[in-house]
Scaffold this motif. Sequence first.
Motif, PDB file in Angstrom:
ATOM      1  N   GLU A   2       0.842  -1.217   0.000  1.00 55.18           N
ATOM      2  CA  GLU A   2       0.000   0.000   0.000  1.00 55.18           C
ATOM      3  C   GLU A   2       0.873   1.262   0.000  1.00 55.18           C
ATOM      4  O   GLU A   2       0.560   2.248  -0.673  1.00 55.18           O
ATOM      5  N   ILE A   3       1.953   1.207   0.781  1.00 50.35           N
ATOM      6  CA  ILE A   3       2.862   2.373   0.812  1.00 50.35           C
ATOM      7  C   ILE A   3       3.478   2.599  -0.566  1.00 50.35           C
ATOM      8  O   ILE A   3       3.544   3.726  -1.053  1.00 50.35           O
ATOM      9  N   ARG A   4       3.913   1.484  -1.188  1.00 48.90           N
ATOM     10  CA  ARG A   4       4.507   1.612  -2.528  1.00 48.90           C
ATOM     11  C   ARG A   4       3.511   2.221  -3.517  1.00 48.90           C
ATOM     12  O   ARG A   4       3.865   3.070  -4.321  1.00 48.90           O
ATOM     13  N   LEU A   5       2.262   1.797  -3.423  1.00 50.82           N
ATOM     14  CA  LEU A   5       1.233   2.337  -4.321  1.00 50.82           C
ATOM     15  C   LEU A   5       1.036   3.835  -4.090  1.00 50.82           C
ATOM     16  O   LEU A   5       0.927   4.609  -5.038  1.00 50.82           O
ATOM     17  N   ALA A   6       1.001   4.213  -2.796  1.00 52.09           N
ATOM     18  CA  ALA A   6       0.803   5.632  -2.465  1.00 52.09           C
ATOM     19  C   ALA A   6       1.980   6.462  -2.965  1.00 52.09           C
ATOM     20  O   ALA A   6       1.809   7.563  -3.505  1.00 52.09           O
ATOM     21  N   MET A   7       3.203   5.910  -2.812  1.00 52.60           N
ATOM     22  CA  MET A   7       4.389   6.638  -3.281  1.00 52.60           C
ATOM     23  C   MET A   7       4.367   6.788  -4.797  1.00 52.60           C
ATOM     24  O   MET A   7       4.691   7.857  -5.330  1.00 52.60           O
ATOM     25  N   ALA A   8       3.974   5.703  -5.484  1.00 52.93           N
ATOM     26  CA  ALA A   8       3.924   5.766  -6.950  1.00 52.93           C
ATOM     27  C   ALA A   8       2.891   6.797  -7.408  1.00 52.93           C
ATOM     28  O   ALA A   8       3.134   7.585  -8.326  1.00 52.93           O
ATOM     29  N   ARG A   9       1.777   6.806  -6.717  1.00 59.69           N
ATOM     30  CA  ARG A   9       0.706   7.771  -7.046  1.00 59.69           C
ATOM     31  C   ARG A   9       1.216   9.205  -6.805  1.00 59.69           C
ATOM     32  O   ARG A   9       0.979  10.098  -7.611  1.00 59.69           O
ATOM     33  N   ARG A  53       7.173  -1.091  13.061  1.00 60.04           N
ATOM     34  CA  ARG A  53       5.725  -1.235  12.953  1.00 60.04           C
ATOM     35  C   ARG A  53       4.976   0.113  12.966  1.00 60.04           C
ATOM     36  O   ARG A  53       4.244   0.406  12.012  1.00 60.04           O
ATOM     37  N   PRO A  54       5.233   0.951  14.017  1.00 57.45           N
ATOM     38  CA  PRO A  54       4.522   2.242  13.951  1.00 57.45           C
ATOM     39  C   PRO A  54       4.960   3.059  12.747  1.00 57.45           C
ATOM     40  O   PRO A  54       4.185   3.831  12.205  1.00 57.45           O
ATOM     41  N   ARG A  55       6.233   2.806  12.306  1.00 58.83           N
ATOM     42  CA  ARG A  55       6.718   3.569  11.157  1.00 58.83           C
ATOM     43  C   ARG A  55       5.893   3.252   9.908  1.00 58.83           C
ATOM     44  O   ARG A  55       5.464   4.156   9.199  1.00 58.83           O
ATOM     45  N   ASP A  56       5.665   2.005   9.637  1.00 57.51           N
ATOM     46  CA  ASP A  56       4.922   1.639   8.430  1.00 57.51           C
ATOM     47  C   ASP A  56       3.507   2.215   8.444  1.00 57.51           C
ATOM     48  O   ASP A  56       3.020   2.713   7.425  1.00 57.51           O
ATOM     49  N   GLU A  57       2.878   2.157   9.617  1.00 53.95           N
ATOM     50  CA  GLU A  57       1.508   2.710   9.712  1.00 53.95           C
ATOM     51  C   GLU A  57       1.514   4.212   9.460  1.00 53.95           C
ATOM     52  O   GLU A  57       0.684   4.755   8.745  1.00 53.95           O
ATOM     53  N   GLN A  58       2.513   4.861  10.081  1.00 55.83           N
ATOM     54  CA  GLN A  58       2.612   6.318   9.944  1.00 55.83           C
ATOM     55  C   GLN A  58       2.959   6.702   8.503  1.00 55.83           C
ATOM     56  O   GLN A  58       2.419   7.661   7.955  1.00 55.83           O
ATOM     57  N   LEU A  59       3.889   5.924   7.906  1.00 59.49           N
ATOM     58  CA  LEU A  59       4.276   6.199   6.512  1.00 59.49           C
ATOM     59  C   LEU A  59       3.072   6.113   5.584  1.00 59.49           C
ATOM     60  O   LEU A  59       2.880   6.984   4.729  1.00 59.49           O
ATOM     61  N   LEU A  60       2.284   5.092   5.764  1.00 56.21           N
ATOM     62  CA  LEU A  60       1.107   4.906   4.906  1.00 56.21           C
ATOM     63  C   LEU A  60       0.162   6.097   5.051  1.00 56.21           C
ATOM     64  O   LEU A  60      -0.319   6.660   4.056  1.00 56.21           O
TER      65      LEU A  60
END
Lengths: 184, 199
Positions: free
Chosen positions: B110-117, B166-173
């Motif tokens: 999901e993060i990768r998709l958001a970054m690509a967008r 873990r909190p990093r991935d949630e926050q990044l997204l």
Amino acid sequence: MTGTRVMDSYLLANADSVVARARAGDETALEELYRAFEAPVYNLARRICRTTEDAEDVLQETFFEVCRSIGRYREEGSLWGWVRTIAASKALMRLRRNKYRETDELQDDVMGHRREDTALRMDLEAALERLSETARAVVWLHDVEGYTHDEIANMMGKTPSFSKSQLARAHRRLRRWLGEEVEV
Amino acid sequence: MTHLSMEALLSLREAGLEPGDAAAREHLDGCPGCRAELERLHQRVARLKALPTLRPARDRWPQVAARVRQERRARRQRAGGLIGLAAAASIALGVALGGTRGGSPAGEQEIRLAMARSQALESALNQFHPEDRVLDGRTAGIAQELEDRIARVDRELELTELLDRRPRDEQLLKLWRERVGLLDALVDVHVTHASNVGL
């Protein structure tokens, strides 16, 4: 159309559309603002500042601020009123930086009436020029530009009483230097 | 007989009555000397107002215009710097995510998709060359606010890198999605403006 708007129209045809274009960053519109208000801003600055160089610097600083802040002009008062307040603040700021004339007034106070004062019968321009910068600024802002003592005090960072006493003292001096003192 | 002081005479010229003005007016009625003094004061002020308007010997507009242009250039460079910083952060985070072990694959995806967008929207935005466009005041204000908010998100993204996984991935997204939303709005602002002015 209000009185203040009439003043804007007098100085700048189509003031509203020029302001809208200036806000959008149109340099031609910014120059139109400069050309419309250049003379009254310089006149105000020159009447307050001691030298033409200082007045020209105030003119430049005023318009740089106008160009930078035109987006914040709310159109509640007249455009000229807004530009004029920026100019007055810049001129007073310059006075605070160059405090070199105040000593003349102090010396005048100590010596009382100078002998040449009664003989000079100066013209108004010369008499105005001879006032201390603070006194001249108060006279010009109050008597000519129409600012209240509260407004002047606010711009100068002083009290309204200070502004009133500067004005009274300046008028006593002008009266003397202009040869208008009458024995009663 | 005590005559009116200059302070009292000046006070009589003001719009509102001050303490002592009533007494001063009473004195004035019976004192020709003070009436004459007040009249001289009025005349002096009238002469001050009638002094000629002084004009500058030199045209200062070129200096003002040069400074305005210089400031605009600096502002554009700052804005360009922010977008560049965001792109650099995207790459850095991509590398960081690439090296992630044990994170949720769905979250990473999901993060990768958001970054690509986000990157696609930035490319779309750059095609409009927003820094060279003249906007109306309201549009410029909205665009400025969105750019400021994107810059804030970019700063938060940098700080989030320092968090545990873990909190990093949630926050990044969350932040990347917010960035996408803001960029989307910014593209909308520029596209709508361009179509309104027929560009």
